[in-house]
Design an enzyme around this catalytic site. Sequence first.
Site, PDB file in Angstrom:
ATOM      1  CG  ASP A  98       1.972  -3.788  13.077  1.00 44.37           C
ATOM      2  OD1 ASP A  98       1.147  -4.702  12.860  1.00 44.37           O
ATOM      3  OD2 ASP A  98       2.612  -3.220  12.171  1.00 44.37           O
ATOM      4  CG  ASP A 179      -0.593  -6.996   1.880  1.00 47.58           C
ATOM      5  OD1 ASP A 179       0.412  -7.079   1.147  1.00 47.58           O
ATOM      6  OD2 ASP A 179      -0.861  -5.979   2.552  1.00 47.58           O
TER       7      ASP A 179
END
Length: 358
Positions: A98, A179
Amino acid sequence: MIMEATRLKFVFNVAFLFCRMLRSLLSAQGVNPEKIIVFIDGYYEEPMDVVELFGLKGVQHTPISIKNARVSQHYKASLTATFNLHPDAKFTVVLEEDLDISVDFFSFLSQTIHLLEEDESLYCISAWNDQGYEHTAEDIALLYRVESMPGLGWVLKKSLYKDELEPKWPTPEKLWDWDMWVRMPEQRKGRECIIPDVSRSYHFGIVGLNMNGYFHEAYFKKHKLNTVPNVQLKNIDSLKKDAYEKEIHKLLSEAKVLDHTKNPCEDSFIPDTEGKIYLMYIRMDQEADFTTWTQLAKCLHIWDLDVRGNHKGMWRLFRKKNHLLVVGTPSSPYSAKKPASIIPIYIEPPPKEDVELN
């Protein structure tokens, strides 16, 4: 490229978004399609059809675990497979499905990637500036060092992954965001990432495990993406650890201290000039005291959910096309340059509303 295919069951137009990303990637100057691998989490026909339509290599694997842990295991499997498939590779570039990337994305990386080999104090190179909005980013040739790992189009060094991250990657039963784990001090170990002032990636996805339309509108939609090709980056070697300190001290010596009696949230706080360097000091009593910075970030309409984009208690951004340095005082070592007459700005957070228990 890592595709979180768990989204495919819920997003009707995911194929369109995936195509948008691949068109952006393959339109960038210097791209080599033979070096692109698309990793798909699950055995879905639609994304593999799109991969083949673009003439790229796709790899599918069996999903492991659920929710955040599934995404984390997908990343681990993809990164491990990348270095197994390309044993001579020293680096890999991680992209999600994305993202748009700038026309000079690969040029940006090719000009900076040597820094990861030459400077052991570096953790990664990222195409994304967490504070790089349309109203706060200006210089397409300027680079920073930051004490965070922005992600969203980043370079990972093989030795870092194989020697440090892979052996202790979160196991499938841990519902952690990969992350956030990579950003933890235990992994980063004081190392920094190189980022551009104007981002070389743009996050357009509005649906995902940790994403929705409101969140995207508030924090991602107005990010600036470079559109200029063949940008020659400034003073690349000055990004090395010792050279960067000299660069920062030079900037501080050239900067004009702003009027600290004014409200930093008001437009008039920054003079109506262009191309100047301005300096402000904010209250930051200790390394983890981000009270004033968070409130300042809120009124500047930039990322305020956690602290990102700083270097030794200092942030760099642009306002009205002027370079603004924000120094946390007395925590930052750069606060030693503060004139005695200047009182650091303190912005008190709003009172917490009492929550009625029903």
